[in-house]
Design a protein around this motif. Structure first.
Motif, short mmCIF file in Angstrom:
data_model
loop_
_atom_site.label_atom_id
_atom_site.label_comp_id
_atom_site.label_asym_id
_atom_site.label_seq_id
_atom_site.Cartn_x
_atom_site.Cartn_y
_atom_site.Cartn_z
N THR A 4 62.18 79.83 55.42
CA THR A 4 61.48 79.51 54.18
C THR A 4 60.54 78.35 54.47
OG1 THR A 4 63.38 80.19 52.84
CG2 THR A 4 61.72 78.78 51.78
N PRO A 5 59.22 78.58 54.44
CA PRO A 5 58.29 77.51 54.81
C PRO A 5 58.42 76.29 53.92
CG PRO A 5 57.18 79.64 54.81
CD PRO A 5 58.54 79.86 54.19
N ASP A 6 58.32 75.12 54.53
CA ASP A 6 58.48 73.83 53.86
C ASP A 6 57.17 73.06 54.02
OD1 ASP A 6 59.04 71.19 53.19
OD2 ASP A 6 61.01 71.17 54.11
N ALA A 7 56.41 72.95 52.94
CA ALA A 7 55.10 72.30 53.00
C ALA A 7 55.21 70.83 53.37
CB ALA A 7 54.36 72.47 51.67
N GLY A 54 55.61 70.64 56.90
CA GLY A 54 54.32 71.03 57.48
C GLY A 54 53.32 69.90 57.48
N LYS A 55 53.42 68.99 56.50
CA LYS A 55 52.54 67.82 56.48
C LYS A 55 52.76 66.98 57.73
CE LYS A 55 51.35 63.73 53.74
NZ LYS A 55 51.64 62.98 52.48
N ALA A 56 54.02 66.80 58.13
CA ALA A 56 54.32 66.02 59.33
C ALA A 56 53.75 66.70 60.58
CB ALA A 56 55.83 65.84 59.47
N SER A 78 48.21 74.49 74.13
CA SER A 78 49.25 73.53 73.78
C SER A 78 50.11 74.03 72.63
CB SER A 78 48.62 72.19 73.41
OG SER A 78 47.98 71.58 74.50
N TYR A 79 49.47 74.56 71.60
CA TYR A 79 50.21 75.03 70.43
C TYR A 79 51.16 76.17 70.75
CZ TYR A 79 46.66 72.34 67.86
OH TYR A 79 45.83 71.36 67.39
N GLN A 124 58.78 78.23 63.32
CA GLN A 124 59.17 77.55 62.08
C GLN A 124 58.21 76.41 61.77
OE1 GLN A 124 61.16 78.43 64.58
NE2 GLN A 124 63.19 79.09 63.86
N ASP A 125 57.89 75.59 62.77
CA ASP A 125 56.94 74.49 62.56
C ASP A 125 55.58 75.03 62.14
OD1 ASP A 125 58.70 72.45 63.05
OD2 ASP A 125 58.01 72.03 65.08
N LEU A 126 55.18 76.14 62.74
CA LEU A 126 53.87 76.70 62.42
C LEU A 126 53.84 77.29 61.02
CD1 LEU A 126 53.07 78.30 65.88
CD2 LEU A 126 51.99 76.29 64.86
#
Length: 300
Positions: free
Chosen positions: A37-40, A43-45, A126-127, A133-135
């Protein structure tokens, strides 16, 4: 002679077909993504660690305008001039219409939703080391930012660098998601590695490249000529000719921009410090620990 010519033509056709096949853009199938479940907010971090606004905000943007990701920054290189695109959540001019699989594909494999190769001025080399999950969290955060309806200008590249299909061959040689530094089971070094080798993409500037623009991993983070003009990118390995500071000095520099000898960050590092100053102290310490663990490289 006629049979000989036909044989050569047949071999050429087979070779061209084979080359076309092996340079085909690759994608991440939607079913390959983990349940998440994406976490905005998370995602900001990631957005800050990746310095996304440094390339994709308008030139001269400050404050809240740094979150208007209209693109337009020009990166001048020996291969031509690349222009950072609009990555705002606009559904046509930006990336607002992308699925999670398309976003992860772009970030880790350098393939656009329309099937084109992205040029590696976009640091997907690099990415590629970032987690899905981070993406997905990063995409969720970008979706909260202002949409911009204007498209950025295209790249200005001459022949043969304007042949995108050839990027597929470049990827075969250079797109490697494996870690460069083995950190064993140390969690602090692992976090520093994730930030330096992955989201923070420090090697994109600080590692010298070969004639085709690929990383020279034998000189990891050893600096080299500035691809955008005169001058040198510093060696940041723990060496007398590189970054000889203590881990505490490095962490303090990433927070404040001040060096141990009372100088301050300049040039493109100003934007980097703007981002690293927003990281947690633990993350800055992890970056410092990683840089102290990199094999020293003289010169640079």
């Amino acid at each position: 002679m006629r049979r000989f010519v036909l044989t050569l033509v047949s071999l050429a056709v087979v070779g061209a077909a084979g080359g076309w096949a092996v340079t085909a853009p690759k994608v991440v199938p939607p079913g390959a993504l983990p349940a998440h479940t994406p976490d905005a907010e998370a995602g900001k971090a990631v957005f800050i660690a990746g310095g996304c606004a440094s390339c994709h905000a308008a030139n001269g943007a400050e404050g809240r305008d740094m979150l208007v990701l209209s693109g337009g920054l020009e990166l001048k290189t020996p291969f031509g001039t690349f222009t950072a695109p609009n990555i705002s959540p606009h559904p046509e001019a930006g990336i607002g219409g992308w699925s999670a699989a398309e976003f992860v594909t772009a970030m880790t494999l350098g393939t656009a939703p329309d099937g084109r190769h992205y040029y590696p001025a976009f640091p997907y080399t690099s990415y590629a080391r970032m987690t899905p999950q981070d993406l997905m969290d990063l995409q969720a955060y970008i979706d909260t930012l202002p949409p911009v309806a204007e498209r950025a200008a295209g790249h200005d590249l001459g022949f043969p660098f304007n042949i995108r299909r050839a990027v597929g061959l470049w990827k075969m040689l250079n797109l490697d998601p494996d870690w460069v530094l083995d950190v064993g089971g140390d969690p602090v070094l692992a976090r520093g590695r994730a930030l330096v080798e992955g989201a923070g993409h420090c090697a994109e500037c600080h590692t010298p490249r070969d004639a085709f623009g690929g990383f020279r991993n034998d000189a990891w983070l050893a600096g080299g000529p500035d691809p955008e003009g005169p001058g040198e990118i510093p060696n940041i390995t723990p060496h007398d000719e590189g970054l000889s500071w203590s881990a505490a000095d490095i962490s303090y520099y990433l927070e404040t921009g001040f060096t141990p000898d009372f100088d301050s960050a300049g040039g493109s590092m100003v934007a980097v410090i703007r981002n690293t100053s927003q990281l947690s102290a633990a993350d800055r310490d992890a970056i410092a620990a990683y840089l102290k663990a990199v094999p020293p490289q003289p010169g640079g």
